[in-house]
Motif scaffolding. Structure first.
Motif, short mmCIF file in Angstrom:
data_model
loop_
_atom_site.label_atom_id
_atom_site.label_comp_id
_atom_site.label_asym_id
_atom_site.label_seq_id
_atom_site.Cartn_x
_atom_site.Cartn_y
_atom_site.Cartn_z
N PRO B 126 0.84 -1.21 0.00
CA PRO B 126 0.00 0.00 0.00
C PRO B 126 0.87 1.25 0.00
O PRO B 126 2.02 1.22 0.40
CB PRO B 126 -0.78 -0.10 1.30
CG PRO B 126 -0.70 -1.52 1.72
CD PRO B 126 0.58 -2.04 1.18
N HIS B 127 0.26 2.36 -0.44
CA HIS B 127 1.00 3.61 -0.45
C HIS B 127 0.82 4.40 0.83
O HIS B 127 1.51 5.37 1.05
CB HIS B 127 0.52 4.48 -1.62
CG HIS B 127 0.87 3.90 -2.95
ND1 HIS B 127 0.00 3.13 -3.67
CD2 HIS B 127 2.00 3.97 -3.68
CE1 HIS B 127 0.57 2.75 -4.80
NE2 HIS B 127 1.78 3.24 -4.83
N THR B 128 -0.18 4.04 1.62
CA THR B 128 -0.42 4.79 2.84
C THR B 128 -0.12 3.92 4.05
O THR B 128 0.13 2.72 3.91
CB THR B 128 -1.89 5.24 2.95
OG1 THR B 128 -2.69 4.08 3.19
CG2 THR B 128 -2.36 5.94 1.70
N VAL B 129 -0.17 4.55 5.22
CA VAL B 129 0.01 3.75 6.45
C VAL B 129 -1.28 3.75 7.27
O VAL B 129 -1.26 3.58 8.47
CB VAL B 129 1.20 4.28 7.28
CG1 VAL B 129 2.48 4.09 6.51
CG2 VAL B 129 1.03 5.76 7.62
N HIS B 130 -2.41 3.90 6.57
CA HIS B 130 -3.71 3.80 7.25
C HIS B 130 -3.82 2.44 7.93
O HIS B 130 -3.17 1.47 7.51
CB HIS B 130 -4.85 3.91 6.24
CG HIS B 130 -4.91 5.21 5.53
ND1 HIS B 130 -5.63 5.41 4.39
CD2 HIS B 130 -4.31 6.40 5.78
CE1 HIS B 130 -5.50 6.65 3.97
NE2 HIS B 130 -4.69 7.26 4.81
N PRO D 154 -5.16 20.08 2.13
CA PRO D 154 -4.92 18.67 2.41
C PRO D 154 -4.92 17.82 1.13
O PRO D 154 -5.61 18.16 0.15
CB PRO D 154 -6.08 18.28 3.32
CG PRO D 154 -7.09 19.35 3.22
CD PRO D 154 -6.39 20.59 2.75
N VAL D 155 -4.16 16.75 1.18
CA VAL D 155 -4.13 15.80 0.07
C VAL D 155 -4.73 14.50 0.59
O VAL D 155 -4.34 14.04 1.66
CB VAL D 155 -2.69 15.50 -0.37
CG1 VAL D 155 -2.68 14.55 -1.56
CG2 VAL D 155 -1.93 16.77 -0.69
N TRP D 156 -5.68 13.95 -0.12
CA TRP D 156 -6.17 12.63 0.26
C TRP D 156 -5.75 11.62 -0.80
O TRP D 156 -5.96 11.84 -1.99
CB TRP D 156 -7.70 12.62 0.42
CG TRP D 156 -8.13 11.29 0.95
CD1 TRP D 156 -8.61 10.23 0.24
CD2 TRP D 156 -8.07 10.85 2.31
NE1 TRP D 156 -8.85 9.17 1.06
CE2 TRP D 156 -8.52 9.52 2.35
CE3 TRP D 156 -7.67 11.47 3.52
CZ2 TRP D 156 -8.59 8.77 3.53
CZ3 TRP D 156 -7.75 10.73 4.69
CH2 TRP D 156 -8.20 9.39 4.69
N LEU D 157 -5.12 10.54 -0.33
CA LEU D 157 -4.68 9.54 -1.28
C LEU D 157 -5.64 8.36 -1.25
O LEU D 157 -5.80 7.71 -0.21
CB LEU D 157 -3.26 9.07 -0.95
CG LEU D 157 -2.55 8.25 -2.02
CD1 LEU D 157 -1.05 8.27 -1.79
CD2 LEU D 157 -3.00 6.82 -2.08
N LEU D 158 -6.26 8.08 -2.38
CA LEU D 158 -7.15 6.93 -2.48
C LEU D 158 -6.35 5.72 -2.93
O LEU D 158 -5.75 5.74 -3.99
CB LEU D 158 -8.22 7.21 -3.53
CG LEU D 158 -9.47 7.92 -3.06
CD1 LEU D 158 -10.36 8.15 -4.27
CD2 LEU D 158 -10.21 7.08 -2.02
N GLU D 159 -6.38 4.70 -2.11
CA GLU D 159 -5.55 3.54 -2.44
C GLU D 159 -6.21 2.68 -3.52
O GLU D 159 -7.42 2.63 -3.66
CB GLU D 159 -5.35 2.71 -1.16
CG GLU D 159 -4.28 1.69 -1.29
CD GLU D 159 -2.95 2.26 -1.78
OE1 GLU D 159 -2.83 2.51 -3.00
OE2 GLU D 159 -2.05 2.45 -0.97
#
Ligand SMILES: Nc1ncnc2c1ncn2[C@@H]1O[C@H](COP(=O)(O)OP(=O)(O)O)[C@@H](O)[C@H]1O
Ligand SMILES: Nc1ncnc2c1ncn2[C@@H]1O[C@H](COP(=O)(O)OP(=O)(O)O)[C@@H](O)[C@H]1O
Ligand code: SF4
Ligand code: SF4
Ligand code: SF4
Lengths: 266, 386, 285, 450
Positions: B126-130, D154-159
């Motif tokens: 994944p690209h995020t750490v959510h 803000p930037v929101w990244l949609l995975e």
């Protein structure tokens, strides 16, 4: 009798061939010297002279090369890539990959068994790999372009050129001379640098045997040898490597003319 | 070879890493190739593979890869595939390729379209750490584990994994010790030497690697250093440097490479895996969240200042702790991940008073010579500003 | 005390000899192929002009593309540092230096008299002064003339090829098509100015901008660059000299610092191979 | 040469295609109007309908800087923006759309976020947030992150998870992918609710989805009709027509428009009217076009009878979701996740059959060359976009080996017209015609049907 002429007006040299149905009657080559139109006219006259013909006797004239537009009408013009393919197919039918090294060009063309273009890559962004650098360096070294090949074959220890630029190669050559490097090593090094570049262009399409070289660069045995080493294939040379384009120009022109005739007679 | 010192051995293995691997293979080792620092080596090791990091070769002109990859992409990965096509990696028994950057992702996938290894796995990251990303990544790791089990026919137990985690934690800890030793002036070990060790470790069985690292540290600790004539201490930022030609060039020009923020270096050895109840939790956490690389998106937070702090504050600490005088930003041409980051990172460093040198390099030793003037000028300007 | 700075460029070798009082004298000669021996010769000539002996020079700094080939230099410094020092001395308000040489072109950002950042192009001749050299040679013109001539054009011919070699060919074709010489030249200068501008932009151009190197001698190039920049630039009376000037300033700094530290300024004890051909020397300008 | 460069846009063969540009301008105008009326605005990446529909259901107006990049390129106004971003330290190798956008954002900021007067198409207004995406390319999130340099939003990244052709079929993997996407969408909804201080309008979302699926169904049917010989529409038509289905599929006006597109294409198919007068060769284009020189395609059509019958996989709508997959889904977020995931992985079975990777940008071609009876592919490696370029050589090898379909490679760029050499490209095309002739015969020999 029916006679044809082909003209390949390159960036440095203009080349002409005269053919009839049985084959080639005469070749001629001359330098462009900054005047495409005149060179094209002259080289044709010379070729015609050699086989004792007059331009009125020509049935078809095919032209190609950077300066094809400067060939007097009526002429059938075609692009260099197709003409080179046809030309080499005529000279060496078993060839499937052609490397053409002209003054400004380094091209790799893949051919079908009928001599049609199956694929091709061209150096269209950077001149490194094409022949013009040879003239420049020959001038710097005070030698003849035509002697470079033989010279480089005598080198055991080619100088490594670091610049990937045709223009800066000259500066590098000058520095190497100043460091007392041997002339043959410099020339061999230059051939090596060119061969690397051409090799990397050729890699973009998978090379298939037999492989031939044409264009002015093919007249240089040193370059040809380095190229063989770099791409790891035996390279075939037609008898007159400089004229493949001109011969192709004739053949392409004939194809077109015959097609048209066919259409008209129907 | 056995008798020579640790540093000499590291240098030998660095130079001959493919040959060393082949020799080990003759002795019965199996090799699992992997790309980038995002593949959990613990897993490969637990499955009985020596994890082998695939890297390129700056000395070798890229030729064969031209038929498979366009020239506008990352030359590091082009070089990797080129070596693969030339048969240099034919001792590998498998390939794990991660979704680290576009290049890693596509090259891994193109690679296995042409070479059919007995075992391959594409690890999505994944690209995020959510929180949901961690859950997902753990699932991916479970697929990798299962794939390895199915292929080898061996069960990878939690204890196997924990054992490997401890071993690799030890390895990372050792390399970090070496990094800490470089905080003093003059540093007792050069950037070139550290790189040689790092690359060696990425191709050896973990225990053997740990022995080597221990020896190196012992040796370095006893070194007597003369005061250095160097002009400054630099931090290298960027994707990676895997060839000592670059570190030597920098060091030749009078700069000491004392710390790096790169993928063959601190991103690989920077953090330990927590020994969690379920080992996959610890692995997921380290490989997804703890590794700090621009390929991972961090939440922007309240505002820009916050965003920059989230992303780069660790760099400020490095600069302070390692007494950095200047930053070399090593940008591999056509790299998007680092390319987009350059202006902000540069801004961040300049704000804290660091001189910065950015070079977009072509991943070729032949193209290094002209860079000498740049490094010299940089060294001179650091010296003037010091 | 006396200090010397040598800038061995790809086309020109420049020497500055200065006194601690700040006075200086300079000499510029073509580099020629064999710069090792040639440097001795130019140095001899410079000394002759300064009426000094080699031993009287306290410290020598060499810079430029051929700096490693100056055996008698005490220190070698990169041309970036030296250009910056030289220009900054001449123009204390300078923020951006654009240097267009024959082997490379570069942009240097100056802050508080120090190099803040820089960019350089030395891989492809298309973005350097060499591009124009090639074109001048092709057209059989002198380098000194082409810039002026380009300025006379009302209708520049766009040159579409980036590569120097291909562009040379394009020029020939345009000539055959009957395009006017000045229009072609203007096109060439514009192309070079665009490339240099886009390279230097990378470090952020701030005023004052000072143009140095051989390229600054070309009025056409200067004008097209100014057009791109949108404001005018400064250029030294002798734009070739800034590197050597900076080298001589660096020599002074190093030597004076050494003296202040109570050390001998000279690190090396080199000799100059005396040149025995004063009579061959062209008259000193 | 000069004159040719001036001929920028192409003629377009469909009447509807000539009208489609309206939607691009509408999108831009909508956002500017929203700003005037105090409604929220966002800049979004193309994320294959994942988050855009959701944001719109929340009352956000969207504009797509990628599309804006193409717009600037086509009107040849991108260059100053490119220069402006490079001069701020962004490498010139980065995505042309991104550099155009970064340069534009820098200007916007320096103008105190008042749109500079000379901006192309009226310009994009300052957004309230940026909608980035993890699909297909790193630029899709790194670029928006880098915009932080100019705007404090803000930037929101949609995975968007991405799978290999083997991994797609691992038990459980696909469902895990989907539920991860759904989780991320839920988080996105909360992000929006927090930012905008209002609740999600779920009914509105379902309505929008309904329109979206209808528009897409029409777009898909148009794609299918293009398999006809002679082809009723060509690439230059498509690149205009895609604006409504890619950016505004949930807009009623777009749906109505697509009905007209469908009717026009259907009429041409029924009456066997080809897009170009004398279709001799059917080619496919991959992947992103040279927006600044679309006239090139008219030229080759005229010279050689080349019809570009299909193009740019990533801009097309996927085949509709199977009823099986939709059955019983009540959560609109799940429906969205499944649909977008499907867009990227619909060719997974083909990829598995031929044992090739990656699924995106590669596997779809296996089907297209057959279904559209393609004689040759034209590849356009981009100097500045790697994701759409990485796999070109690979696809080229595959198509030649498996289907005896040759490719022509012409380097260029989406935005930067300095690297596209039209003369040279036309010369290569001349030679390529022969290459296609030859491979037609080869295919015949091998028993391939076209
Ligand atoms: N006899 C020769 N020996 C070696 N090299 C030659 C010879 N003749 C020509 N060349 C080389 O060939 C190049 C010209 O090749 P050519 O195919 O005629 O180019 P063009 O078609 O562009 O004029 C020149 O650059 C020169 O270096
Ligand atoms: N008198 C002149 N008029 C115009 N251009 C000149 C002149 N002298 C030199 N040049 C340009 O300057 C370049 C050489 O600059 P220089 O700074 O001496 O380079 P280097 O430091 O590499 O020797 C040449 O390539 C040429 O383009
Ligand atoms: S490197 Fe040299 S040969 Fe290549 S494009 Fe530049 S000027 Fe031309
Ligand atoms: S340099 Fe960039 S593209 Fe290449 S491997 Fe590193 S992050 Fe990926
Ligand atoms: S796919 Fe290419 S053009 Fe599109 S955003 Fe990514 S890098 Fe840019």
């Amino acid at each position: 009798m029916i006679y044809y002429a082909g003209l390949d007006v390159g960036s440095l040299l203009a080349k002409a061939v005269i053919m009839d149905d049985d084959g080639i009657l005469a070749y001629s080559v001359r330098s462009i010297d900054g005047n495409f139109r005149q060179a094209a006219r002259q080289v044709m006259v010379e070729a015609l002279d050699k086989c004792g013909l007059l331009s009125e006797t020509l049935n078809v004239v095919g032209a190609t090369g950077l300066g094809a537009a400067f060939v007097n009408d009526p002429a059938v013009r075609n692009t260099e890539i197709s003409c080179q393919a046809r030309g080499i197919h005529y000279l060496l039918p078993q060839v499937r990959t052609l490397i053409e090294i002209g003054d400004q060009s380094a091209r790799v063309i893949k051919l079908t068994e009928k001599g049609m273009v199956a694929d091709c890559v061209v150096n269209d962004k950077c001149a490194m790999g094409s022949g013009s650098v040879l003239q420049t360096i020959a001038k710097v070294l005070g030698i003849n372009v035509t002697d470079m090949g033989e010279l480089s074959l005598q080198s055991a220890n080619p100088v490594r050129f670091s610049a990937g630029c045709s223009v800066f190669a000259e500066t590098e050559a000058i520095s190497r001379i100043a460091e007392n490097a041997r002339i043959e090593d410099i020339v061999a090094g230059l051939h090596q640098a060119m061969a690397f570049k051409i090799g990397s262009i050729a890699q973009k399409i998978k090379i298939e045997s037999d492989v031939a070289v044409t264009g002015g660069g093919a007249c240089n045995p040193g370059l040809v040898k380095m190229l063989e080493k770099t791409i790891g294939n035996k390279l075939f040379l037609p008898r007159e490597p400089m004229f493949s384009g001109a011969i192709g120009a004739v053949l392409m022109a004939l194809e077109k003319v015959r097609m048209e005739k066919l259409c008209c007679s129907n | 070879m056995q008798k020579s010192s640790g540093l000499e051995r590291a240098s030998y293995i660095y130079t001959n890493r493919l040959q060393v691997a082949r020799e080990l293979k003759m002795q019965g080792e199996k090799f699992g190739g992997y790309l980038c620092c995002y593949v959990p080596v613990e897993m490969l090791s637990a499955a009985g593979y020596v994890p082998f990091r695939i890297i390129g070769d700056m000395n070798e002109p890229i030729t064969n890869a031209d038929a498979y990859l366009p020239s506008v992409m990352c030359p590091f990965y082009r070089s990797c595939l080129d070596l693969g096509l030339k048969g240099k990696y034919d001792f590998l028994d498998g390939l794990v390729s991660p979704h680290a950057c576009d290049a890693a992702e596509r090259v891994g996938l193109v690679w296995r379209s042409y070479f059919k290894y007995p075992f391959t796995f594409y690890l999505d990251i994944p690209h995020t750490v959510h929180a949901s990303a961690l859950v997902f990544f753990k699932q991916q790791l479970a697929h990798l584990r299962k794939g390895l089990e199915e292929y080898t026919g061996l069960k990878i137990t939690d204890n196997d994994l924990k054992k490997q985690i401890k071993l690799f934690n030890r390895q990372r800890e050792l390399v970090r010790q070496l990094y800490h030793l470089r905080k003093v002036e003059p540093p007792p070990v050069s950037g070139t030497e550290v790189l040689q060790l790092a690359v060696s470790l990425m191709g050896l069985p973990v225990q053997e690697g740990n022995l080597l690292a221990e020896e190196v540290i012992k040796e370095v600790k006893t070194r007597k250093m003369k005061p250095s004539k160097m002009k400054g201490r630099v931090l290298v930022w960027g994707c990676l440097i895997d060839n000592t030609a670059i570190t030597s060039l920098i060091e030749d020009c009078g700069l000491e490479v004392v710390m790096d923020d790169t993928a063959i270096g601190s991103r690989t050895f920077g953090h330990d895996v927590e020994l969690t109840e379920d080992p996959l939790d610890g692995l997921a956490l380290r490989y997804l969240e703890k590794i700090v690389c621009p390929r991972t998106f961090r939440e922007t937070g309240k505002n820009r200042a916050n965003d920059l702090e989230n992303r780069f504050s660790y760099l400020r600490k490095i600069v302070k702790d390692w007494h950095i005088d200047g930053i070399y930003m090593n940008l591999i041409r056509n790299c998007d991940i680092h390319g987009y980051e350059v202006p902000e990172v540069r801004y961040f460093f300049e704000e804290i008073g660091m001189p910065v040198l950015v070079i977009e390099q072509d991943y070729s030793t032949a193209a290094l010579a002209p860079l000498r003037t740049r490094f010299q000028a940089f060294a001179e300007s650091i010296e003037a500003n010091r | 005390m006396f200090f010397a700075g040598l800038d061995v460029g790809s086309t020109m070798t420049k020497i500055v000899i200065r006194k601690d009082s700040g006075d200086y004298l300079s000499i510029i000669k073509p580099t020629g192929a064999e710069h090792r021996r040639f440097v001795d010769k130019v140095m001899t000539e410079a000394l002759y002009k300064a009426k000094l002996s080699f031993e009287q020079i306290d410290y020598i700094v060499a810079t430029g593309y051929g700096r490693v080939n100056v055996p008698f230099a005490d220190t070698q410094l990169s041309e970036i540092t030296c250009h910056m020092k030289g220009v900054n001395w001449l123009y204390p308000s300078v923020r951006t230096i654009i240097d267009i040489g024959g082997q490379d072109s570069k942009g240097i950002k100056v802050k508080n008299g120090k190099t803040n950042s820089f960019v350089m192009n030395d891989k492809c001749a298309a973005g350097t002064g060499r591009f124009l050299e090639v074109m001048a040679e092709l057209l059989g013109m002198k380098l000194e003339e082409i810039g002026e001539m380009a300025l006379r054009s009302g209708n520049p011919v766009a040159i579409s090829k980036m590569c120097t070699v291909f562009a040379r060919q394009e020029v020939l074709l345009r000539l055959s098509d009957g395009a006017a010489l000045e229009d072609i030249l203007a096109g060439l200068h514009q192309a070079l100015a665009a490339r240099i501008f886009s390279m230097v932009s990378k470090i952020g151009i701030e005023r004052e901008v000072v143009l140095t190197g051989g390229g600054a001698k070309n009025a056409g190039l200067v004008k097209f660059l100014e057009e791109r920049l949108g404001f005018s630039v400064q250029k030294p009376d002798e734009p070739l000299l800034t590197g050597a000037l900076g080298a001589s300033l660096a020599a002074q700094e190093i030597a004076q610092k050494a003296v202040a530290d109570g050390a001998m300024p000279k690190q090396k004890n080199h000799t100059l191979t005396p040149a025995s051909f004063f009579e061959e020397m062209p008259s000193v300008n | 040469m000069e004159e040719k460069k001036k001929k920028r846009s192409s003629a377009k063969t469909l009447q509807t295609a000539r009208e489609a540009g309206y939607f691009g301008k509408k999108m831009l105008a909508n956002t500017r109007m929203a700003v005037d009326e105090g409604r929220p605005v966002a800049w979004a990446m193309v994320e294959w309908w994942l988050g855009a529909t959701i944001a719109k259901a929340m009352g956000v107006e969207l504009v797509f800087p990628e599309n804006y990049g193409a717009f600037c390129a086509a009107s040849r106004t991108a260059e100053p923006n490119l220069d402006y971003s490079e001069s701020d330290g962004f490498p010139s190798t980065l995505c042309g759309y991104a550099r155009n956008c970064l340069g534009y954002a820098r200007k916007l900021k320096e103008n105190n976020f008042v749109i500079p007067a000379e901006s192309t198409g009226g310009g994009m207004p300052k957004p309230d947030f940026l909608l980035a995406c993890g699909a297909a390319c790193d630029a899709r999130y790194k670029w928006f992150q880098a915009l932080g340099r100019y705007m404090d939003v803000p930037v929101w990244l949609l995975e968007f998870p991405q799978t290999g052709s083997k991994e797609y079929f691992l038990p459980g993997n696909k469902e895990e992918n989907i539920s991860y996407m759904v989780e991320e969408l839920r988080a996105f909804v909360s992000f929006l609710e927090d930012l905008l201080g209002r609740k999600m309008n779920w009914d509105g979302l379902e309505e929008r989805l309904d329109i979206l699926f209808k528009t897409h169904e029409l777009a898909y049917k148009v794609d299918l009709m293009r398999r006809t010989v002679p082809s009723p529409a060509v690439c230059t038509d498509f690149w205009a027509l895609m604006i409504p289905h890619l950016y505004l599929p949930d807009d009623l006006e777009a749906l109505a428009f697509y009905q007209r597109v469908y009717d026009e294409v259907k009429y041409k198919v029924d009456n066997k009217i080809g897009a170009i007068p004398n279709e001799k060769y059917r080619m496919m284009f991959s992947e992103l076009p040279p927006w600044h020189t679309l006239g090139f395609f008219d030229e080759v059509a005229e010279r050689h009878g080349v019809a570009f019958v299909f193009e740019s996989w990533n801009y097309h709508v996927p085949p509709p979701l199977l009823e099986d997959e939709k059955k019983g889904i009540t959560d609109p977020l799940e429906l969205i996740a499944r649909y977008s995931y499907h867009k990227f992985h619909h060719a997974a079975p083909a990829a598995k059959e031929y044992e090739i990777d990656p699924i995106l940008f590669t596997a779809p071609y296996l089907e297209y060359v057959r279904d559209y009876q393609v004689d040759g592919l034209m590849f356009h490696p981009l100097m500045s976009c790697r994701p759409a370029t990485y796999t070109l050589m690979h696809v080229r090898n595959l198509m030649l080996e498996r289907f005896k379909v040759p490719s022509l490679v012409i380097e260029g760029d989406i935005v930067d017209l300095r690297v596209f050499n039209e003369e040279e490209a036309l010369a290569k095309f001349d030679a390529f015609i022969e290459t296609m002739d030859y491979h037609r015969e080869l295919r015949k020999k091998e028993g391939l049907h076209w």
